[in-house]
Design a protein around this motif. Structure first.
Motif, PDB file in Angstrom:
ATOM      1  N   GLY A 177       0.816  -1.199   0.000  1.00  0.00           N
ATOM      2  CA  GLY A 177       0.000   0.000   0.000  1.00  0.00           C
ATOM      3  C   GLY A 177       0.856   1.258   0.000  1.00  0.00           C
ATOM      4  O   GLY A 177       1.983   1.269   0.526  1.00  0.00           O
TER       5      GLY A 177
ATOM      6  N   LYS B  95       0.464   4.399   1.482  1.00  0.00           N
ATOM      7  CA  LYS B  95       0.729   4.963   2.809  1.00  0.00           C
ATOM      8  C   LYS B  95       1.554   3.996   3.653  1.00  0.00           C
ATOM      9  O   LYS B  95       2.477   4.401   4.373  1.00  0.00           O
ATOM     10  CB  LYS B  95      -0.594   5.292   3.500  1.00  0.00           C
TER      11      LYS B  95
ATOM     12  N   SER C  90      -1.778   2.695  -6.806  1.00  0.00           N
ATOM     13  CA  SER C  90      -2.165   2.327  -5.449  1.00  0.00           C
ATOM     14  C   SER C  90      -2.911   3.464  -4.759  1.00  0.00           C
ATOM     15  O   SER C  90      -3.635   3.239  -3.790  1.00  0.00           O
ATOM     16  CB  SER C  90      -0.922   1.996  -4.616  1.00  0.00           C
ATOM     17  N   SER C  91      -2.692   4.683  -5.259  1.00  0.00           N
ATOM     18  CA  SER C  91      -3.285   5.870  -4.665  1.00  0.00           C
ATOM     19  C   SER C  91      -3.655   6.840  -5.774  1.00  0.00           C
ATOM     20  O   SER C  91      -3.078   6.794  -6.869  1.00  0.00           O
ATOM     21  CB  SER C  91      -2.285   6.519  -3.689  1.00  0.00           C
TER      22      SER C  91
ATOM     23  N   ASN D 190     -12.057   4.992  -1.507  1.00  0.00           N
ATOM     24  CA  ASN D 190     -11.923   4.046  -0.400  1.00  0.00           C
ATOM     25  C   ASN D 190     -12.746   2.787  -0.638  1.00  0.00           C
ATOM     26  O   ASN D 190     -12.307   1.674  -0.323  1.00  0.00           O
ATOM     27  CB  ASN D 190     -12.340   4.709   0.917  1.00  0.00           C
TER      28      ASN D 190
ATOM     29  N   GLU E 133      -6.193   4.248  -2.449  1.00  0.00           N
ATOM     30  CA  GLU E 133      -6.047   5.225  -1.384  1.00  0.00           C
ATOM     31  C   GLU E 133      -6.165   6.660  -1.905  1.00  0.00           C
ATOM     32  O   GLU E 133      -5.409   7.057  -2.789  1.00  0.00           O
ATOM     33  CB  GLU E 133      -4.697   5.053  -0.697  1.00  0.00           C
TER      34      GLU E 133
END
Length: 233
Positions: free
Chosen positions: A7, A9, A106-107, A128, A133
């Motif tokens: 992930g 973060k 991923s984000s 979400n 993310e």
């Protein structure tokens, strides 16, 4: 690789736990203020170099007109490296968010100054829901307040005004001025206008948890040596 990477973060937090400053290297072919940084043909080799140096994450600008990016470049990089990737663009719909995930991000960046509060709320929750993310980007106190109200735990402070396409003279003083509004559960990223390792240290000392740097990396005489300031610790 797209579905197995760590992930976004999580990777940054893990890196920070080693007492290092997490550096997100920004991949944009063109800087509106500085011109060509690298060609699309060099992107994969650059990404592999960055990953080999131990950087915990990268961001990829996919906006084509002013930054020379594309979704194709995002996909190619996602297939070439294993570290997590943030998609940076002017997100305008749920479909943009879904495509970001499908292309290997991923984000996804949600720029508060480029949408109204209802849109930001909708896109934040949708991201979400589908497992990508959301990084909420702010530039002033009202946007930081909105990020807090949303419950965002991944928040960026853009030191420059994105509406001026990075042509204003933003510095880490923007981070210094806003980082005091950071809530305890926020992971705060200082973005843009960071020209040196010393600037990055200043941003972190002000309350940022990580830094995102693009132009200064690619304009350095040796991008690898610039990055090693963060990774050789």
């Amino acid at each position: 690789m797209k579905n197995s990477r760590q992930g976004f973060k999580e990777s940054l937090i893990s890196y920070k736990s080693k007492k290092n400053i997490p550096l997100i290297v920004d991949f944009k072919c063109i800087s509106p203020g500085e011109g060509l940084l690298f060609t699309r043909e060099d992107a994969i080799d650059n990404a592999k170099l960055v990953e080999s140096l131990g950087v915990p994450a990268i961001s990829v600008v996919t906006e084509p007109e002013d930054f020379g990016g594309s979704l194709e470049m995002l996909e190619e990089l996602a297939d070439s490296i294993e570290i997590p990737i943030l998609r940076k663009d002017f997100i305008k719909s749920r479909e943009d968010i879904k495509i970001s995930r499908e292309c290997g991000a991923s984000s996804v960046l949600l720029i508060a100054s480029c949408m109204n509060a209802d849109e930001l709320t909708e896109y934040f929750h949708y991201a979400n829901e589908i497992g990508i993310e959301p990084l909420v980007e702010t530039h002033d106190e009202s946007e930081m307040a909105l990020a807090t109200e949303l419950g965002a735990t991944l928040v960026g402070i853009n030191n420059r005004n994105i509406l001026e396409l990075e042509k204003d003279g933003g510095t880490v003083s923007t981070t210094t001025g806003l980082a005091g509004l950071k809530k305890e559960d926020m992971f705060l990223i200082s973005e843009s206008g960071i020209l040196s390792y010393e600037d990055a240290v200043s941003a972190v000392n002000s309350g940022a948890d990580a830094v995102l740097i693009g132009t200064a990396v690619w304009r350095a005489p040796s991008p690898a040596n610039f990055i090693r300031q963060f990774t050789d610790m």
